[in-house]
Design a protein around this motif. Structure first.
Motif, PDB file in Angstrom:
ATOM      1  N   TRP A  50       0.832  -1.200   0.000  1.00  0.00           N
ATOM      2  CA  TRP A  50       0.000   0.000   0.000  1.00  0.00           C
ATOM      3  C   TRP A  50       0.873   1.259   0.000  1.00  0.00           C
ATOM      4  O   TRP A  50       0.634   2.199  -0.753  1.00  0.00           O
ATOM      5  N   ALA A  51       1.918   1.281   0.830  1.00  0.00           N
ATOM      6  CA  ALA A  51       2.799   2.451   0.908  1.00  0.00           C
ATOM      7  C   ALA A  51       3.517   2.674  -0.420  1.00  0.00           C
ATOM      8  O   ALA A  51       3.664   3.828  -0.869  1.00  0.00           O
ATOM      9  N   ALA A  52       3.938   1.610  -1.066  1.00  0.00           N
ATOM     10  CA  ALA A  52       4.605   1.743  -2.366  1.00  0.00           C
ATOM     11  C   ALA A  52       3.650   2.292  -3.415  1.00  0.00           C
ATOM     12  O   ALA A  52       4.024   3.142  -4.234  1.00  0.00           O
ATOM     13  N   THR A  53       2.415   1.838  -3.381  1.00  0.00           N
ATOM     14  CA  THR A  53       1.411   2.332  -4.330  1.00  0.00           C
ATOM     15  C   THR A  53       1.135   3.806  -4.100  1.00  0.00           C
ATOM     16  O   THR A  53       1.058   4.599  -5.060  1.00  0.00           O
ATOM     17  N   VAL A  54       0.985   4.207  -2.850  1.00  0.00           N
ATOM     18  CA  VAL A  54       0.747   5.619  -2.530  1.00  0.00           C
ATOM     19  C   VAL A  54       1.924   6.468  -2.994  1.00  0.00           C
ATOM     20  O   VAL A  54       1.750   7.539  -3.589  1.00  0.00           O
ATOM     21  N   MET A  55       3.154   5.985  -2.728  1.00  0.00           N
ATOM     22  CA  MET A  55       4.345   6.731  -3.142  1.00  0.00           C
ATOM     23  C   MET A  55       4.417   6.848  -4.659  1.00  0.00           C
ATOM     24  O   MET A  55       4.719   7.910  -5.201  1.00  0.00           O
ATOM     25  N   GLU A  56       4.118   5.750  -5.349  1.00  0.00           N
ATOM     26  CA  GLU A  56       4.145   5.773  -6.808  1.00  0.00           C
ATOM     27  C   GLU A  56       3.115   6.759  -7.359  1.00  0.00           C
ATOM     28  O   GLU A  56       3.407   7.534  -8.271  1.00  0.00           O
ATOM     29  N   GLU A  57       1.912   6.762  -6.784  1.00  0.00           N
ATOM     30  CA  GLU A  57       0.875   7.696  -7.229  1.00  0.00           C
ATOM     31  C   GLU A  57       1.289   9.138  -6.933  1.00  0.00           C
ATOM     32  O   GLU A  57       1.042  10.037  -7.750  1.00  0.00           O
ATOM     33  N   ALA A  58       1.892   9.366  -5.767  1.00  0.00           N
ATOM     34  CA  ALA A  58       2.335  10.715  -5.425  1.00  0.00           C
ATOM     35  C   ALA A  58       3.424  11.203  -6.386  1.00  0.00           C
ATOM     36  O   ALA A  58       3.404  12.358  -6.828  1.00  0.00           O
ATOM     37  N   LEU A  59       4.365  10.315  -6.706  1.00  0.00           N
ATOM     38  CA  LEU A  59       5.419  10.709  -7.643  1.00  0.00           C
ATOM     39  C   LEU A  59       4.839  10.949  -9.029  1.00  0.00           C
ATOM     40  O   LEU A  59       5.251  11.888  -9.720  1.00  0.00           O
ATOM     41  N   HIS A  60       3.902  10.124  -9.452  1.00  0.00           N
ATOM     42  CA  HIS A  60       3.275  10.292 -10.756  1.00  0.00           C
ATOM     43  C   HIS A  60       2.502  11.609 -10.804  1.00  0.00           C
ATOM     44  O   HIS A  60       2.559  12.352 -11.780  1.00  0.00           O
ATOM     45  N   THR A  61       1.769  11.914  -9.718  1.00  0.00           N
ATOM     46  CA  THR A  61       1.013  13.164  -9.648  1.00  0.00           C
ATOM     47  C   THR A  61       1.950  14.358  -9.673  1.00  0.00           C
ATOM     48  O   THR A  61       1.650  15.391 -10.315  1.00  0.00           O
ATOM     49  N   ALA A  62       3.100  14.243  -9.061  1.00  0.00           N
ATOM     50  CA  ALA A  62       4.066  15.340  -9.025  1.00  0.00           C
ATOM     51  C   ALA A  62       4.852  15.439 -10.332  1.00  0.00           C
ATOM     52  O   ALA A  62       5.606  16.395 -10.521  1.00  0.00           O
ATOM     53  N   GLY A  63       4.694  14.491 -11.198  1.00  0.00           N
ATOM     54  CA  GLY A  63       5.382  14.503 -12.486  1.00  0.00           C
ATOM     55  C   GLY A  63       6.788  13.938 -12.410  1.00  0.00           C
ATOM     56  O   GLY A  63       7.585  14.132 -13.321  1.00  0.00           O
ATOM     57  N   ILE A  64       7.103  13.278 -11.346  1.00  0.00           N
ATOM     58  CA  ILE A  64       8.431  12.663 -11.195  1.00  0.00           C
ATOM     59  C   ILE A  64       8.295  11.175 -11.507  1.00  0.00           C
ATOM     60  O   ILE A  64       7.536  10.477 -10.860  1.00  0.00           O
TER      61      ILE A  64
END
Length: 70
Positions: free
Chosen positions: A55-69
């Protein structure tokens, strides 16, 4: 008379030995049950840890994707 005393003593020893074996059986069973419960709890915690990590990895991946990184 001596034979009766010997038979009574032997009977008492037999009962004592039987009682010791009952106690050993109860303690062994209790230990097995406790160990089984501990293993089950460890497995539950391990699974929960894996789910949390995923779950934490998914949240981090979504956050990075949303930030454009990426």
């Amino acid at each position: 008379m001596a034979a009766a005393v010997t038979a009574t003593a032997a009977s008492g020893i037999t009962a004592s030995v039987a009682l010791v074996w009952v106690v050993v059986a109860v303690l062994t069973t209790t230990k097995a049950i406790t160990l089984t419960r501990a293993v089950m709890a460890y497995r539950r915690a391990y699974r929960a840890g894996q789910e949390h990590t995923l779950w934490a990895a998914t949240v981090m991946e979504e956050a990075l994707h949303t930030a454009g990184i990426e």
